[in-house]
Design a protein around this motif. Structure first.
Motif, PDB file in Angstrom:
ATOM      1  N   GLY A 110       0.796  -1.226   0.000  1.00  0.00           N
ATOM      2  CA  GLY A 110       0.000   0.000   0.000  1.00  0.00           C
ATOM      3  C   GLY A 110       0.824   1.269   0.000  1.00  0.00           C
ATOM      4  N   THR A 111       2.125   1.172  -0.328  1.00  0.00           N
ATOM      5  CA  THR A 111       2.946   2.385  -0.341  1.00  0.00           C
ATOM      6  C   THR A 111       3.129   2.944  -1.742  1.00  0.00           C
ATOM      7  N   GLY A 112       2.402   2.403  -2.696  1.00  0.00           N
ATOM      8  CA  GLY A 112       2.424   2.992  -4.032  1.00  0.00           C
ATOM      9  C   GLY A 112       3.472   2.431  -4.974  1.00  0.00           C
ATOM     10  N   LYS A 113       4.084   1.295  -4.583  1.00  0.00           N
ATOM     11  CA  LYS A 113       5.134   0.722  -5.428  1.00  0.00           C
ATOM     12  C   LYS A 113       4.606   0.352  -6.813  1.00  0.00           C
ATOM     13  N   SER A 114       3.499  -0.391  -6.840  1.00  0.00           N
ATOM     14  CA  SER A 114       2.924  -0.794  -8.130  1.00  0.00           C
ATOM     15  C   SER A 114       2.402   0.398  -8.912  1.00  0.00           C
ATOM     16  N   THR A 115       1.932   1.411  -8.187  1.00  0.00           N
ATOM     17  CA  THR A 115       1.402   2.599  -8.862  1.00  0.00           C
ATOM     18  C   THR A 115       2.485   3.257  -9.723  1.00  0.00           C
ATOM     19  N   ILE A 116       3.732   3.264  -9.210  1.00  0.00           N
ATOM     20  CA  ILE A 116       4.817   3.850  -9.998  1.00  0.00           C
ATOM     21  C   ILE A 116       4.913   3.153 -11.359  1.00  0.00           C
ATOM     22  N   LEU A 117       4.912   1.815 -11.330  1.00  0.00           N
ATOM     23  CA  LEU A 117       5.045   1.073 -12.585  1.00  0.00           C
ATOM     24  C   LEU A 117       3.877   1.367 -13.518  1.00  0.00           C
ATOM     25  N   ASN A 118       2.672   1.393 -12.963  1.00  0.00           N
ATOM     26  CA  ASN A 118       1.498   1.684 -13.778  1.00  0.00           C
ATOM     27  C   ASN A 118       1.527   3.110 -14.323  1.00  0.00           C
ATOM     28  N   ASN A 119       2.092   4.023 -13.536  1.00  0.00           N
ATOM     29  CA  ASN A 119       2.237   5.405 -13.997  1.00  0.00           C
ATOM     30  C   ASN A 119       3.215   5.501 -15.167  1.00  0.00           C
ATOM     31  N   ILE A 120       4.284   4.698 -15.107  1.00  0.00           N
ATOM     32  CA  ILE A 120       5.339   4.821 -16.120  1.00  0.00           C
ATOM     33  C   ILE A 120       4.780   4.613 -17.524  1.00  0.00           C
ATOM     34  N   ILE A 121       3.987   3.542 -17.727  1.00  0.00           N
ATOM     35  CA  ILE A 121       3.444   3.350 -19.088  1.00  0.00           C
ATOM     36  C   ILE A 121       2.007   3.863 -19.182  1.00  0.00           C
ATOM     37  N   ARG A 122       1.626   4.652 -18.203  1.00  0.00           N
ATOM     38  CA  ARG A 122       0.329   5.333 -18.216  1.00  0.00           C
ATOM     39  C   ARG A 122      -0.870   4.387 -18.296  1.00  0.00           C
ATOM     40  N   LEU A 123      -0.715   3.164 -17.763  1.00  0.00           N
ATOM     41  CA  LEU A 123      -1.902   2.321 -17.604  1.00  0.00           C
ATOM     42  C   LEU A 123      -2.780   3.009 -16.577  1.00  0.00           C
ATOM     43  N   VAL A 124      -2.119   3.689 -15.640  1.00  0.00           N
ATOM     44  CA  VAL A 124      -2.776   4.625 -14.733  1.00  0.00           C
ATOM     45  C   VAL A 124      -2.038   5.955 -14.919  1.00  0.00           C
ATOM     46  N   PRO A 125      -2.651   6.931 -15.574  1.00  0.00           N
ATOM     47  CA  PRO A 125      -1.942   8.183 -15.836  1.00  0.00           C
ATOM     48  C   PRO A 125      -1.631   8.918 -14.533  1.00  0.00           C
ATOM     49  N   PRO A 126      -0.374   9.356 -14.371  1.00  0.00           N
ATOM     50  CA  PRO A 126       0.001  10.015 -13.126  1.00  0.00           C
ATOM     51  C   PRO A 126      -0.681  11.376 -12.980  1.00  0.00           C
ATOM     52  N   VAL A 127      -0.828  11.817 -11.739  1.00  0.00           N
ATOM     53  CA  VAL A 127      -1.466  13.103 -11.487  1.00  0.00           C
ATOM     54  C   VAL A 127      -0.509  14.245 -11.827  1.00  0.00           C
ATOM     55  N   SER A 128       0.743  14.126 -11.370  1.00  0.00           N
ATOM     56  CA  SER A 128       1.723  15.128 -11.766  1.00  0.00           C
ATOM     57  C   SER A 128       3.122  14.550 -11.688  1.00  0.00           C
ATOM     58  N   GLY A 129       4.073  15.266 -12.269  1.00  0.00           N
ATOM     59  CA  GLY A 129       5.440  14.768 -12.345  1.00  0.00           C
ATOM     60  C   GLY A 129       5.786  14.435 -13.781  1.00  0.00           C
ATOM     61  N   LYS A 130       7.075  14.186 -14.013  1.00  0.00           N
ATOM     62  CA  LYS A 130       7.512  13.889 -15.374  1.00  0.00           C
ATOM     63  C   LYS A 130       8.257  12.568 -15.423  1.00  0.00           C
ATOM     64  N   ILE A 131       8.004  11.831 -16.488  1.00  0.00           N
ATOM     65  CA  ILE A 131       8.705  10.563 -16.688  1.00  0.00           C
ATOM     66  C   ILE A 131       9.275  10.566 -18.108  1.00  0.00           C
ATOM     67  N   TYR A 132      10.546  10.208 -18.227  1.00  0.00           N
ATOM     68  CA  TYR A 132      11.181  10.182 -19.544  1.00  0.00           C
ATOM     69  C   TYR A 132      11.669   8.783 -19.878  1.00  0.00           C
ATOM     70  N   LEU A 133      11.491   8.400 -21.140  1.00  0.00           N
ATOM     71  CA  LEU A 133      12.182   7.240 -21.685  1.00  0.00           C
ATOM     72  C   LEU A 133      13.202   7.827 -22.654  1.00  0.00           C
ATOM     73  N   GLU A 134      14.467   7.760 -22.282  1.00  0.00           N
ATOM     74  CA  GLU A 134      15.511   8.474 -23.023  1.00  0.00           C
ATOM     75  C   GLU A 134      15.071   9.923 -23.191  1.00  0.00           C
ATOM     76  N   ASP A 135      14.909  10.393 -24.449  1.00  0.00           N
ATOM     77  CA  ASP A 135      14.594  11.810 -24.623  1.00  0.00           C
ATOM     78  C   ASP A 135      13.090  12.102 -24.679  1.00  0.00           C
TER      79      ASP A 135
END
Lengths: 220, 252
Positions: free
Chosen positions: B42-67
């Protein structure tokens, strides 16, 4: 009864041909309509979803005979005229589509959301996932309900007799009104329906087994 | 902002309704690195992974794959082709065989010719040790075999990195072992991996860096030996020591 069958089988079989034609066209087109309706209801935007829901409610909430009369007797007032068989087929497609949309909605929703999520994770668009992953599973699950729908449709198509489409029931009525052997004629007609339906149920069961996937029915 | 990292996460926040589960996560992954995220449920570990490929779009912040900024790109489907995802509940397509599961991304997404896709699918299934089950359906496979199909499916897309979301949490210890072996080999082959897991022995021996998370924050990150033996935060010590008490020091 046998003599009636032997005397009139060309007429009865011609009627049966029309019955099957109406049923096949109505049911298969109804499936296509049902797929679009169910997808619209589940995945469409609010407008699409609500429109579909209202359409299904209206079609399922009014008698098929009333729908048939509106199309055949009502529309000519607005310059739209159909031959009896065409009018019957149109109303049956609409009706069957609405029912099938609800069967399909149930089976689509029974496919777990994880399946679509996995499809997206591979880079599929939502619609690719629906077409390649969700529908192939949902359609397999809907076969028993579809079989039921087809059987209903074979029998409901007899309603077309009231607008004079020359299907099996109409032919039976014409024969009976000439020789007055109502009991025997309608018993023969009933037996023909029964035999045809038994054959189709058998065929669909075979089809269901053919496309079955090991353990699939129990997966959730 | 372009970056030389393969994956970079900057100040990621996420909420489910009122409940803020990620409160500013920043981390980066270089090519060939394996990083493991651990922490209480319940500390949001899986949420990070889901946020990365936007299966769950993040609320704010930036994620980059290379450029490429994943968080704002219009071509998310192209990003997802480059980032593999392995699910806790496997996510195998139930109507397809093991081979079909691995092939579908190649034929439908990459528009690859069927023969070629089949060849790659067989190679990847062999690679994870289940070439003999290519024609089995998911329901005919054990959990460990299913997860290996899931890994083969991700590998077949030739991803730049793979995200593992608690890949062994649905498995018994024996099956867990066979999946971890596959992941260990991938790490040795130089695959870039970000893994959420509770398998401490695995984390300790395979991770280049261990990330300890709690309450939506990264509490501490560093080489696993340092975190296990000499953590800077009391909470890290408590969490990791509790696990070490329960399960020993893990493998080796």
């Amino acid at each position: 009864m046998l003599d009636i069958f032997l005397d009139f089988y060309p007429l009865l079989f011609r009627g049966l041909g029309v019955t099957l034609l109406i049923t096949l066209i109505s049911c298969t087109s109804g499936t296509i309509l049902g797929i679009f309706l169910s997808l619209g209801k589940i995945y469409g935007n609010k407008l699409v979803s609500r429109t579909v829901t209202a359409f299904i409610a209206i079609i399922r909430g009014t008698p098929l005979l009333v729908q048939l009369f509106i199309i055949y007797y009502g529309l000519p007032a607005y310059g739209i005229r159909f031959a009896p068989i065409t009018a019957a087929v149109i109303s049956f497609i609409i009706n069957s589509g609405a029912y099938q949309a609800e069967y399909l909605r149930g089976s689509i929703q029974s496919v777990s959301s994880g399946q679509l999520k996995a499809a997206l994770s591979l880079g599929m668009t939502k619609w690719m996932g629906i077409i390649h992953v969700v529908l192939p599973q949902a359609l397999r699950r809907v076969i028993p309900a579809w079989t039921n729908e087809f059987i209903y449709m074979i029998k409901y198509s007899s309603l077309a007799y009231v607008i004079g489409a020359k299907e099996l029931m109409t032919e039976g009525k014409l024969i009976a009104s000439r020789n007055f052997q109502f009991f025997n004629v309608y018993m023969v007609v009933a037996l023909i329906y029964l035999v045809v339906i038994i054959i189709f149920v058998h065929l669909f069961n075979k089809f269901e087994k053919k496309v079955a996937i090991p353990g699939f029915d129990f997966e959730r | 902002m372009p970056t030389k990292h393969l994956l970079k996460i900057e100040d990621l926040h996420h909420s489910f309704g009122e409940d803020e589960v990620l409160k500013g996560i920043s981390l980066a992954l270089n090519k060939g690195e394996t990083k493991v995220i651990v922490g209480p449920s319940g500390t949001g570990k899986s949420t990070i992974l889901n946020n990365i490929i936007r299966l769950v779009p993040p609320v704010s912040g930036k994620i980059y794959l290379e450029d490429v900024e994943i968080t704002s790109t219009k071509k998310i489907n192209q990003i997802r082709q480059q980032i593999g995802f392995v699910f806790q509940d496997f996510g195998l397509f139930n109507h397809l065989t093991a081979k079909g599961n691995v092939m579908i991304g190649l034929t439908k997404v990459k528009k690859m010719d069927k023969k070629e896709a089949e060849k790659i699918a067989m190679e990847e299934l062999e690679r994870v040790g289940i070439g003999g089950f290519a024609d089995s359906y998911p329901s005919q496979l054990s959990g460990g075999q299913k997860q290996r199909v899931g890994i083969a499916r991700a590998l077949a897309m030739k991803p730049k990195l793979i995200l593992f979301d608690e890949p062994t949490s649905s498995l018994d210890p024996e099956l867990t072992g066979e999946v971890l072996t596959v992941m260990r080999n991938l790490a040795q082959e130089g695959m870039t991996m970000l893994i959420v897991t509770h398998e401490m022995g695995f984390a300790r021996t395979v991770a280049d860096e261990l990330i300890f998370m709690e309450g939506g924050h990264i509490i501490e990150q560093g080489p696993p030996e340092k975190l296990f033996k000499n953590p800077e935060h009391k909470r890290t010590r408590e969490f990791l020591f509790k696990l070490t008490d329960l399960y020993g020091e893990g493998e080796e």
